[in-house]
Write an enzyme that holds these catalytic residues in place. Structure first.
Site, short mmCIF file in Angstrom:
data_model
loop_
_atom_site.label_atom_id
_atom_site.label_comp_id
_atom_site.label_asym_id
_atom_site.label_seq_id
_atom_site.Cartn_x
_atom_site.Cartn_y
_atom_site.Cartn_z
N HIS A 51 55.03 -32.65 97.59
CA HIS A 51 56.08 -31.91 96.88
C HIS A 51 57.43 -31.97 97.58
O HIS A 51 58.47 -31.72 96.97
CB HIS A 51 55.63 -30.46 96.60
CG HIS A 51 55.81 -29.51 97.73
ND1 HIS A 51 54.78 -29.08 98.52
CD2 HIS A 51 56.92 -28.87 98.19
CE1 HIS A 51 55.25 -28.22 99.41
NE2 HIS A 51 56.54 -28.08 99.23
N ASP A 68 48.59 -32.40 97.09
CA ASP A 68 49.92 -32.27 97.69
C ASP A 68 49.92 -32.91 99.09
O ASP A 68 49.88 -32.23 100.12
CB ASP A 68 50.29 -30.78 97.77
CG ASP A 68 51.77 -30.58 98.08
OD1 ASP A 68 52.51 -31.59 98.10
OD2 ASP A 68 52.17 -29.42 98.31
N GLY A 110 60.27 -24.06 103.91
CA GLY A 110 60.78 -24.93 104.97
C GLY A 110 59.68 -25.37 105.93
O GLY A 110 59.86 -26.30 106.70
N GLY A 156 54.79 -29.20 104.30
CA GLY A 156 54.55 -30.54 104.84
C GLY A 156 54.10 -30.51 106.29
O GLY A 156 53.56 -31.48 106.80
#
Ligand code: 4AZ
Length: 417
Positions: free
Chosen positions: A226, A271, A365, A368
């Protein structure tokens, strides 16, 4: 003519001063001697590292010994480490021996060779040659102990601190306590120190932090699909290393972004993405890779994990410039999917982690970035990728992560790792 000598002061009157003087001098001397003794006994010691290899004669090399993530690799390494530890603990080097670590298992013929580093602490005045001979004689007796048939090599190489660091940073998943083979492990506070999470990457869009990532080889970074949905073009992206996003230790361009084809922005399924760097990074104390788990590795509910990133401290807040870490616990998908939680939105390739009361969580933030766990040999594995959640740190609304074990084969297909 005899004159009585004038009595300046009766001798009795300065006796207390003399006594005090003598006492002070004696105490001072004793303190100095004690100090010197303590110095020579404790502070005159220095850490010495040695490398050696051991041929394991009664274990056949199989593919499973190719990765530190497998049960086979872990148990064999643990047995070797235990045997070496026992040998030194029962020897005249027991007070000098600190710790040993199997750095690598490799194939030789049909058998297995273990590369091992060992740490000792001894007086600086000790002769290194003598020390080496003593180590060798302990190791020679190893061959006949335990149910592993070990043939120690006669070759023992002394390593400098830098050599040791180089050897251990080539291995995956080593944090500072392993790199120095220190006895204690410490993770304190919230702010990360340089080198604490050496695989952490900041993926930046036009040089501004956008998402986290984890270094899994010298050219590949694991992240979330994403992160790249609106900006799939690698030319706007760079990866930075080091605890600060504004003054990073290293910045590398991104060559390619491979996001999972099956990523859905509705269900957030799949994801996951891998990012290829434009050039390999040189591994060092502060920059090196995390271990990837085996596809079969089970993630145990309630076990401790750490999430790291530059994400905001509150939902809707700003990203921070210094890397933060949070201790969380794995929450079973069953519990996570309860009506008060995510009511079924946590799919099989996802993993929940947080604190039941909320409070510690990934946030905007951090996406990932890695969720990591330590194994029994103190190697760190990336088990999750920050993916989604309802706001941040709310009770019953833990962070949801992409479950890396579920995508182990996908990672292998994309990167060859
Ligand atoms: C986000 O928006 C985000 N609390 C990431 C993680 C979580 C929530 C939001 C988990 O990137």
């Amino acid at each position: 003519m005899y004159r009585p000598r004038p009595m300046l002061s009766p001798p009795r009157s300065f006796t207390p001063f003399a006594v005090a003087f003598v006492v002070i001098i004696t105490v001072g001397l004793l303190a100095m001697m004690a100090g010197l003794l303590i110095h020579f006994l404790a502070f005159d010691k220095k850490a010495y590292f040695y490398h050696s290899n051991f041929h394991i004669l009664n274990v056949e090399y199989t593919e499973a010994l190719n990765s530190p993530a497998t049960h086979e690799y872990r148990t064999l390494s643990e047995r070797i480490e235990a045997m070496i530890t026992d040998a030194f603990r029962g020897s005249n080097l027991k007070s000098e021996f600190i710790r040993t670590h199997v750095v690598k298992l490799r194939k030789e013929g049909s058998g297995v060779v273990a590369d091992v580093v060992m740490k000792f602490r001894s007086s600086k005045r000790n002769n290194r040659k003598v020390m080496k001979t003593r180590i060798q004689s302990v190791l020679r007796r190893l061959s006949s102990s335990g149910n592993l048939e070990i043939a120690p090599s006669n070759e023992i190489t002394s390593l400098t601190d830098q050599d040791t660091e180089n050897v251990l940073t080539q291995e995956c998943g080593a944090r500072p306590d392993l790199i120095t083979l220190s006895e204690e492990r410490i993770i304190g506070g919230k702010q990360a120190e340089p080198g604490d999470w050496p695989w952490q990457v900041s993926l930046q869009l036009n040089n501004v932090h956008h998402c986290g990532g984890a270094l899994i080889s010298n050219t590949w970074v694991l992240s979330a699909a994403h992160c790249f949905r609106s900006y799939p073009n690698p030319q706007y992206w760079t990866a930075t290393f080091g605890v600060s996003t504004v003054s990073p230790r290293l910045r590398v361009r991104v060559r390619a972004i491979l996001a999972h084809d099956g990523y859905s922005s509705v269900t957030r399924d799949n994801d996951i993405a891998v990012v290829q760097l434009d050039r390999p990074v040189a591994f060092s104390r502060n920059i090196h890779r995390v271990c990837l788990p085996a596809a079969t590795q089970s993630i145990v509910p309630d076990s401790v994990a750490y999430v790291t990133g530059w994400g905001s401290l509150t939902y809707g807040g700003n990203a921070v410039t210094n890397l933060e870490q949070g201790e969380v616990r794995i929450i079973s998908s069953e519990e996570c999917n309860m009506p008060a939680g995510y009511g079924g939105s946590v799919l099989p390739g996802m993993l929940c982690a947080g604190m039941r009361s909320g409070a510690v969580d990934a946030c905007q933030g951090d996406s990932g970035g890695p969720l990591v766990q330590e194994d029994t040999r103190r190697l760190w594995f990336v088990v999750g990728i920050v993916s989604w959640g309802y706001q941040c740190g709310l009770p019953n609304k833990p962070g949801v992560y992409t479950q890396v074990t579920a995508y182990r084969n996908w990672i292998k297909q994309q990167t060859g790792i």
